[in-house]
Motif scaffolding. Structure first.
Motif, PDB file in Angstrom:
ATOM      1  N   ALA A 212     -11.015  21.154 -26.844  1.00  0.00           N
ATOM      2  CA  ALA A 212     -12.164  21.962 -26.405  1.00  0.00           C
ATOM      3  C   ALA A 212     -13.024  21.171 -25.433  1.00  0.00           C
ATOM      4  O   ALA A 212     -13.424  21.676 -24.376  1.00  0.00           O
ATOM      5  CB  ALA A 212     -12.986  22.405 -27.610  1.00  0.00           C
ATOM      6  N   ALA A 214     -12.100  18.615 -23.649  1.00  0.00           N
ATOM      7  CA  ALA A 214     -11.339  18.333 -22.434  1.00  0.00           C
ATOM      8  C   ALA A 214     -11.397  19.525 -21.482  1.00  0.00           C
ATOM      9  O   ALA A 214     -11.568  19.366 -20.284  1.00  0.00           O
ATOM     10  CB  ALA A 214      -9.892  17.995 -22.786  1.00  0.00           C
ATOM     11  N   ARG A 215     -11.287  20.729 -22.053  1.00  0.00           N
ATOM     12  CA  ARG A 215     -11.326  21.912 -21.193  1.00  0.00           C
ATOM     13  C   ARG A 215     -12.695  22.041 -20.538  1.00  0.00           C
ATOM     14  O   ARG A 215     -12.816  22.340 -19.359  1.00  0.00           O
ATOM     15  CB  ARG A 215     -10.989  23.167 -21.989  1.00  0.00           C
ATOM     16  CG  ARG A 215     -10.622  24.335 -21.093  1.00  0.00           C
ATOM     17  CD  ARG A 215     -10.188  25.560 -21.864  1.00  0.00           C
ATOM     18  NE  ARG A 215     -11.152  25.931 -22.862  1.00  0.00           N
ATOM     19  CZ  ARG A 215     -10.889  25.968 -24.162  1.00  0.00           C
ATOM     20  NH1 ARG A 215      -9.707  25.689 -24.602  1.00  0.00           N
ATOM     21  NH2 ARG A 215     -11.832  26.289 -25.008  1.00  0.00           N
ATOM     22  N   LEU A 216     -13.747  21.771 -21.329  1.00  0.00           N
ATOM     23  CA  LEU A 216     -15.097  21.863 -20.771  1.00  0.00           C
ATOM     24  C   LEU A 216     -15.374  20.746 -19.762  1.00  0.00           C
ATOM     25  O   LEU A 216     -16.343  20.806 -19.031  1.00  0.00           O
ATOM     26  CB  LEU A 216     -16.145  21.845 -21.880  1.00  0.00           C
ATOM     27  CG  LEU A 216     -16.228  23.126 -22.715  1.00  0.00           C
ATOM     28  CD1 LEU A 216     -17.253  22.979 -23.817  1.00  0.00           C
ATOM     29  CD2 LEU A 216     -16.567  24.329 -21.849  1.00  0.00           C
ATOM     30  N   ALA A 217     -14.527  19.718 -19.769  1.00  0.00           N
ATOM     31  CA  ALA A 217     -14.681  18.672 -18.752  1.00  0.00           C
ATOM     32  C   ALA A 217     -13.758  18.943 -17.569  1.00  0.00           C
ATOM     33  O   ALA A 217     -13.544  18.073 -16.733  1.00  0.00           O
ATOM     34  CB  ALA A 217     -14.398  17.303 -19.353  1.00  0.00           C
ATOM     35  N   GLY A 218     -13.178  20.141 -17.530  1.00  0.00           N
ATOM     36  CA  GLY A 218     -12.440  20.551 -16.344  1.00  0.00           C
ATOM     37  C   GLY A 218     -10.946  20.302 -16.385  1.00  0.00           C
ATOM     38  O   GLY A 218     -10.280  20.403 -15.361  1.00  0.00           O
TER      39      GLY A 218
END
Lengths: 343, 500
Positions: A212, A214-218
């Motif tokens: 989660a 990692a996804r929010l960090a692009g």
């Protein structure tokens, strides 16, 4: 002066190996001492050559599996992928007579099957264990289907056989270095570089530790997964090619069954966590060496294969249990710290 | 006056870095309806969870009908007679209504067989007694129930024999006005039966209708114990607010000209017709209750959730952000509310966590050395004074405040034009809070546009240039800093209609 420079070297070595892998080296030393006390054959150059050669197949798969497990995935289908690649590459070599074509074909089919795994996980939202358990069966079936009448495909090309049993630097009593082992070393060095010094490798650690975040960090998780499983598949395919070269035949099953267990065991022994985000190529490769010496030692001591199967199973449980225990200890330390710090 | 059925004596509860309840004492009489009100984080949920056995208390004691209760576990609390009607009931989808009501406490016959006949008879009797008989089929499966029916199941669970006190946690949030009326009838009936009733709600007008007394909580302490007929909503709001302002902190003046983010008529699963804009150097504060849709709005803008309609313009251009990766490329940063779940990779190092969002920018040909990462984020980490033993220390081993600084360091290093902060000081100790305020302030000074979601009034009032209030997926018009008062904002968030 000399001790200081030695310390510097030692601490650099420790950093490279990783502190958590020191126990692995200690285990390896103990194992070597135990086996060599029973038989002097362990250190014979022929036996060392054998160990190096036997490491290659599992080692290649374990290198790819490290990427998969660090990303918080799992690939149980690697053995079946190797089986498919073995048959495909044998068919290409016997059909066209080109060694390079066979090699490329084996690797390519592995990559494609890896992409199939990733696609099932990404787009059908099937959990990685279930997805690759399913493809483990399906890919093995495909290997038998593409082999004419489901039988092994004989390969008689002598150049191709070098991939499996060839050697170089042979002189005097020294048996030389197996080509297959040299391939493994090359792949391991490359994988080490990718994991430690590229955006792709760093992102694998990030997504494995917390998808989660990692996804929010692009980080694009789906795209990462396609690459990771394709690489794991390609390396499994390469392993399948080497099996073909060693046995002079494209084998749908023999020689590639059970490879998933050994590769997964090696990665967890090498310090990877079940929860993802941790693990290293150096650790995995040390564990592959440990496993190779262990099974070689058991052969030398005449321990029947059945015991070896039990031992391998126990080892996997032990490897994961140690990781879980480490996590629990770290959490307990953390809890104590907060309890002490927060009033 | 009836005798006390629930006696709470000097109860205290702390979490790491936060004192959630402080020396709280109160009583509830048999046949009395007592409402608990307070802002987000005032301690209502913590108190309920202590009573229900979900949390253990640190100090004090709880007496139920005169006997001390060891609230060691949810089961012990249930058996003692305290029953909680949860806001979002856990309904098992593939078992019947009767089984759902008795789950965990099935009546049994010999050889461990479930006594289905006894269970059905008891459920039928319960439903009939409380007037829900026609509303719900006891053989219906859990998954087929409407939200209101699920609520009935949850209430029936609470009213099984042995009940002494029933606590309703935000019971009307999923009910229509007819259903609310029916709930009130039920509560009056329970009252007549001599039970103690706790009614927790943000909806003050309902509190005024149904309760006998209102207990106001603020920062884990009781600030009011009022007889409902002798008070009004304004007085309650006044007691809920009025926290200490942040001393020694004043925003620097910034020039606001360029519009960085402009949202027009945005709609999504959670939102209707949201419009606002944030200029460079401006901090726009988002107030509202937990669940009003603020976090969801941040995630819609950041591309994590889908936008169904409306326009989002960045620096004057229409943007088509479909993923967080798109958002980061468009120079937006987002520090989520839940650091551990969404912000950080706990098993990885400080450097990696700080550099994660700019990997691609730092790398050349995809190659990224640790030294490059250290060079890029090291100065930021030092500037924020993150206390870690080294840059390669695992983030999971840092304190809450330092973890939050690592999240902020990530966006500081990335240098976005728009930074979205969701509860930037949640579970952060006081010292680190002040540092984080100064940091946010200096970021605005440098020209960053900041969208700040916060449930802490003093924080919103001290930092924001303008404040908007979200309620049920809709946004109020902006309130200028000089016109913003805590009372006005709380009234908007609660929808009490008091003048803003």
């Amino acid at each position: 002066m000399t001790t200081r420079s030695k310390d510097g070297f030692l601490s650099r070595l420790t950093r490279f190996v990783g502190a958590e892998n020191l126990s692995l080296i200690i285990a390896l030393i103990l194992l070597v001492l135990a086996v060599s006390s029973q038989t002097e054959f362990l250190f014979s150059s022929r036996n060392l050559f054998n160990i190096a050669q036997n490491m290659a197949v599992v080692g290649l798969i374990a290198a790819g599996m490290t990427l998969v497990i660090v990303s918080n995935g799992l690939d149980i289908s690697v053995g079946s992928i190797a089986g498919c690649a073995s048959v495909v590459c044998a068919l290409i070599v016997t059909g066209s007579g080109t060694v390079a074509g066979g090699l490329a074909g084996g690797i390519a089919i592995g990559a494609v099957l890896g992409l199939v795994n990733a696609a099932i996980i990404n787009y059908l939202r099937v959990n990685a264990v279930v997805a690759t358990l399913a493809t483990m069966s399906a890919f093995r079936g495909i290997a038998f289907l593409i082999a004419p009448e489901g039988r092994p495909v004989g390969v008689l090309d002598p150049t191709f056989a070098l991939l499996g049993s060839g050697r170089f630097l042979q002189f005097g009593g020294f048996p030389g270095v197996p080509i297959a082992f040299a391939i493994l070393v090359g792949v391991a060095v490359l994988a080490y570089f990718v994991m430690s010094s590229t955006v792709f490798g760093r992102s694998i650690y990030s997504m494995g530790g917390n998808p989660a975040a990692a996804r929010l960090a692009g980080i694009n998780l789906n795209r990462m997964r396609l690459w990771i499983y394709a690489i794991s598949g390609a390396l499994s395919g390469l392993a399948g090619v080497i099996v073909t070269a060693r046995t002079s035949s494209g084998q749908p099953a023999s020689g590639t069954q059970g490879l998933e267990l050994e590769a997964i065991t090696a990665v967890f022994l090498g310090g990877a966590l079940l929860a993802g985000g941790k693990g290293s190529i150096v650790g995995s490769m040390l564990a592959v060496l440990l496993l190779a010496v262990l099974s070689n030692g058991m052969n030398l001591l005449g321990i029947p294969t059945f015991y070896q199967l039990v031992a391998k199973g126990l080892l996997l449980v032990l490897a994961v249990a140690i990781g879980q225990w480490r996590m629990a200890m770290a959490e307990r330390r953390q809890a104590k710290l907060t309890a002490a710090g927060g009033a | 006056m009836p005798s006390n059925i629930l006696d709470i004596k000097a109860v205290g509860k702390s979490f790491p870095g936060v004192r959630a309840l402080h020396n709280l004492s109160m009583t509830i009489g048999a046949g009395e309806v007592v409402a608990f009100v307070g802002e987000n984080g005032a301690g209502k949920s913590t108190l309920l969870k202590i009573l229900s056995g979900d949390y253990q208390l640190d100090q004090g004691q709880v007496l139920l009908d005169g006997a001390e209760v060891s609230h060691a576990s949810p089961l012990a609390a249930r058996l003692a007679g305290f029953r909680l009607v949860r806001q979002e009931p856990e309904i098992v989808p593939d078992i019947s209504v009767a089984e759902n009501i008795f789950v965990g406490e099935y009546p049994s016959r010999s050889f461990g067989r479930v006594d289905f006949a006894a269970m059905r008879a008891e459920v039928t009797a319960l439903l009939k007694r409380y007037g829900f008989a026609g509303l719900i089929n006891i053989d219906a499966m859990g998954r087929s129930l409407s939200p209101a029916q699920m609520h009935v199941v949850e209430i029936m669970r609470a009213l099984k024999p042995g009940v002494k006190v029933v606590a309703f946690d935000e019971p009307t949030s999923s009910l229509t006005s007819d259903e609310v009326e029916r709930l009130f009838e039920l509560i009056r009936k329970l009252k007549a039966e001599g039970l103690g009733i706790v009614y927790v709600s943000h909806r003050l007008h309902e509190v005024m209708v149904i309760s006998d007394r209102v207990i106001v909580l603020k920062d884990g302490q009781q600030t009011g114990d009022l007889v409902t007929v002798k008070t009004d909503e304004a007085e309650i709001v006044r007691l809920m607010v009025g926290r200490e302002l942040i001393h020694g902190f004043k925003r620097q003046e910034t020039s606001r000209d360029e519009v960085v983010l402009q949202v027009e008529g945005l709609s999504s699963r959670w939102h209707r017709d949201i419009s606002f804009q944030i200029r460079a150097g401006e901090i726009l504060g988002f107030a509202g209750l937990v669940g009003a849709g603020r976090t969801e709005l941040a995630k819609v803008i950041f591309g994590e959730y889908r936008r169904d309609g409306g326009r989002v313009r960045l620096l004057g251009r229409d943007s088509d952000i479909r993923s967080p990766a798109d958002a980061i490329r468009a120079n937006i940063g987002f520090a989520p509310e839940n650091r551990k779940a969404e912000g950080l990779i706990l098993v990885r190092s400080v450097v990696e966590n700080a550099a994660m969002a700019i990997y691609a920018r730092l790398a050349r040909w995809g190659v990224l050395r640790t030294a490059q990462m250290v060079e890029a984020v090291g100065p930021v980490i030092r500037q924020l004074e993150v206390k870690s033993s080294s840059l390669s220390q695992e983030v999971g081993k840092l304190s809450g405040g330092n973890q939050q600084k690592v999240v902020l360091a990530r966006w500081l290093a990335a240098g976005p034009r728009l930074l979205i902060l969701d509860e930037p000081t949640r579970a952060v100790d006081v010292g680190a809070k002040a540092e984080i305020y100064r940091l946010i302030d200096s970021l605005a000074k440098e020209g960053m546009a900041i969208m700040m979601i916060s449930s802490e009034m003093p924080e919103l009032l001290a930092l924001s240039d303008r404040i908007v209030v979200m309620r049920d997926g809709r946004l109020s018009p902006p309130i200028e800093k000089q016109d913003a008062t805590e009372e006005g904002i709380v009234a908007l968030a609660l929808g009490t209609g008091a003048a803003a």
